[in-house]
Design an enzyme around this catalytic site. Structure first.
Site, PDB file in Angstrom:
ATOM      1  N   TYR A  81      34.850  60.475  54.650  1.00 56.03           N
ATOM      2  CA  TYR A  81      33.399  59.927  54.531  1.00 56.03           C
ATOM      3  C   TYR A  81      32.772  60.545  52.935  1.00 56.03           C
ATOM      4  CZ  TYR A  81      30.754  56.884  57.049  1.00 56.03           C
ATOM      5  OH  TYR A  81      30.276  55.442  58.012  1.00 56.03           O
ATOM      6  N   GLU A 108      29.343  60.810  51.534  1.00 59.85           N
ATOM      7  CA  GLU A 108      28.320  61.053  50.609  1.00 59.85           C
ATOM      8  C   GLU A 108      28.328  61.951  49.373  1.00 59.85           C
ATOM      9  OE1 GLU A 108      28.980  60.284  53.917  1.00 59.85           O
ATOM     10  OE2 GLU A 108      27.497  59.237  54.117  1.00 59.85           O
ATOM     11  N   ASP A 151      26.953  41.356  33.153  1.00 56.99           N
ATOM     12  CA  ASP A 151      28.307  41.143  33.980  1.00 56.99           C
ATOM     13  C   ASP A 151      29.189  40.622  33.792  1.00 56.99           C
ATOM     14  OD1 ASP A 151      29.182  40.630  36.480  1.00 56.99           O
ATOM     15  OD2 ASP A 151      27.995  39.632  37.858  1.00 56.99           O
ATOM     16  N   THR A 185      33.062  43.442  39.383  1.00 53.45           N
ATOM     17  CA  THR A 185      34.193  43.720  41.164  1.00 53.45           C
ATOM     18  C   THR A 185      35.163  43.579  39.718  1.00 53.45           C
ATOM     19  OG1 THR A 185      34.292  41.183  40.281  1.00 53.45           O
ATOM     20  CG2 THR A 185      32.461  41.594  41.841  1.00 53.45           C
ATOM     21  N   LYS A 231      38.987  40.827  40.310  1.00 50.07           N
ATOM     22  CA  LYS A 231      38.997  39.172  39.652  1.00 50.07           C
ATOM     23  C   LYS A 231      40.549  39.083  38.624  1.00 50.07           C
ATOM     24  CE  LYS A 231      34.805  37.379  41.450  1.00 50.07           C
ATOM     25  NZ  LYS A 231      33.313  38.648  41.025  1.00 50.07           N
ATOM     26  N   ARG A 248      39.583  44.731  46.482  1.00 47.52           N
ATOM     27  CA  ARG A 248      38.009  43.624  46.568  1.00 47.52           C
ATOM     28  C   ARG A 248      36.556  45.505  46.469  1.00 47.52           C
ATOM     29  NH1 ARG A 248      37.545  39.075  47.891  1.00 47.52           N
ATOM     30  NH2 ARG A 248      35.932  39.055  47.802  1.00 47.52           N
TER      31      ARG A 248
HETATM   32  N1  DSN Z   1      32.459  34.641  43.786  1.00 43.93           N
HETATM   33  C1  DSN Z   1      32.578  34.538  43.257  1.00 43.93           C
HETATM   34  C2  DSN Z   1      33.296  33.749  42.106  1.00 43.93           C
HETATM   35  O1  DSN Z   1      33.556  32.842  42.928  1.00 43.93           O
HETATM   36  O2  DSN Z   1      33.156  33.854  41.228  1.00 43.93           O
HETATM   37  C3  DSN Z   1      31.512  35.449  42.281  1.00 43.93           C
HETATM   38  O3  DSN Z   1      30.847  36.456  42.917  1.00 43.93           O
END
Ligand code: DSN
Length: 421
Positions: A54, A56, A200, A226, A229, A235
């Site tokens: 942990y 924080e 984003d 994120t 991707k 993740r």
């Molecule tokens: N779930 C994602 C996507 O597939 O584009 C977006 O957050």
């Protein structure tokens, strides 16, 4: 020793499920544009003992003791993120993209203030102010759409809407927009109306890192992403911030929104950022786009209508009705053929979101397996063949076997089938 032996011994039921998923990821052509294969190094960091800790707070100012290594790891991830993207500051603690965006809202807006984001059915995201999202309920959303004919972003219309609605925050970025986004144009609109600009870049972070899409960093007050991707990390979520807003946003992420950061994820991200700074990754990012373009051309030759007639990035939006079917049906049939994508609305869709007109496909995962333009032609052929066998489950099984055979020639990063045999 196999890599899953301990799970196998402790929990054979779960072992079978993970092994089944591993096999599925190896045997299928994975075209969901937001998915990828992480490296073994990222997997190791993500599966490490860092999950036990942990932490924080932020590096040098934590509420729990024992942070010697966690501080180093978080500092390393932040330094690599700033270096790779040219950002002033980075926050690597958001649990994923939605909490990252919510952290920005919480920092920069008061409830009820106006946010202007892309409508979900036009390629935006739930957290860009869609009505069922907290961002659409606790704030006042004004949603923009693409142009009714070109299906491209219409920057003149955006400017008019911003002037009329006077948002405090404008969000650029998409989950289903196949073209380059002009971040400079967004910044000029935001400046004109005195709004903050949040970009984003979740879908295109890896393309930006590799120089295959223009970077939003010079133009946005804050960039959210994120990490799993096109960036090919674990993740998670990340914020890249201008100095002026960084302290406020840091406070909004912790203690405003989250508790302890997921240190194993931070470590996985540090690894991914190191990988993304290499020449190999640059080549990977450009190959993603080259593959998407090749796949788009091959699909067009087979008579598929594509939204905006092609792509500049990693994804393609297909209007399934152009081949006499619909998105949900086609996605399900493709899945039975070993080709995995998702149904998707198309701009101004007349069908419902759970039975839309389109499918969304993309090339990040298949490019991670080393597939190139030649393989895109083959994949377009598989997709084309699925149209002829929409009702024929036996024929679909035969295609699935062919697809698995095709995939067998392309090693998948992180997949270790056979290691324990
Ligand atoms: N779930 C994602 C996507 O597939 O584009 C977006 O957050």
């Amino acid at each position: 020793m196999g890599h899953l032996d301990h799970i196998k011994a402790t929990d054979p039921e779960l072992f079978d499920m993970i092994r089944g998923e591993e096999q599925r990821q190896f045997d299928t052509i994975r075209l969901i544009p937001s998915e990828n294969y992480v490296s073994l190094a990222v997997l190791e960091a993500t599966g490490s003992i860092l999950t036990n800790k942990y932490s924080e707070g932020y590096s040098g100012k934590r509420y729990y003791e024992g942070q010697k290594y966690v501080d180093q790891i978080e500092d390393l991830a932040i330094a690599r993120a700033c270096e790779l993207f040219g950002a002033d500051r980075a926050n690597v603690q958001p649990y994923s993209g939605s909490p990252a965006n919510l952290g920005v809202y919480f920092a920069l807006l008061k409830p009820g203030e106006t946010v202007m984001g892309m409508a979900l059915p036009h390629g935006g995201h739930l957290t860009h102010g869609w009505d069922v999202s907290i961002t659409g309920q606790y704030y006042r959303p004004t949603q923009y759409t693409v142009h009714p004919e070109t299906h491209l972003l219409d920057y003149d219309a955006l400017r008019d809407q911003a002037k009329k609605e006077q948002p405090k925050l404008i969000i650029a970025g998409a989950t289903a927009y196949p073209r380059i986004i002009d971040f400079e144009a967004f910044a000029s609109i935001a400046k004109e109306v005195g709004a903050y600009l949040l970009v984003d870049m979740a879908h295109i972070a890896g393309l930006v890192a590799g120089g295959a899409h223009p970077s939003p960093i010079p133009y946005a007050d804050v960039v959210s992403t994120t990490t799993h991707k096109t960036l090919r990390g674990p993740r998670g979520g990340m914020l890249l911030m201008k100095e002026e807003v960084a302290d406020t946003i840091d406070r909004a992420v912790f203690p405003g929104l989250q508790g302890g950061p997921h240190n194993h994820t931070t470590a996985g991200l540090a690894v991914a950022l190191k990988e993304a700074a290499t020449e190999d990754f640059k080549a990977y990012a450009h190959q993603i786009v080259a593959n998407a373009r090749a796949l788009a051309e091959a699909l067009k030759e087979k008579g598929f209508k594509l939204i905006t007639d092609g792509t500049d990035n990693h994804l393609i939006l297909i209007d399934a009705t152009s081949r006499g079917t619909r998105g949900r049906k086609l996605a399900k049939v493709l899945n039975r053929c070993g080709i995995v994508c998702n149904m998707n609305t198309i701009p101004f869709d007349t069908r419902k979101p759970f039975d839309p007109s389109g499918i969304r496909i993309g090339t990040p995962s298949i490019t991670s397996r080393g597939m190139k333009e030649k393989e895109m032609v083959k994949i377009a052929e598989f997709i084309d063949r699925s149209i002829d066998i929409l009702m024929d489950k036996d024929a679909q099984k035969l295609v699935k076997a062919e697809v698995a055979e095709f995939c067998n020639d392309f090693p998948a990063p992180g997949i270790r089938l056979g290691d324990d045999e």
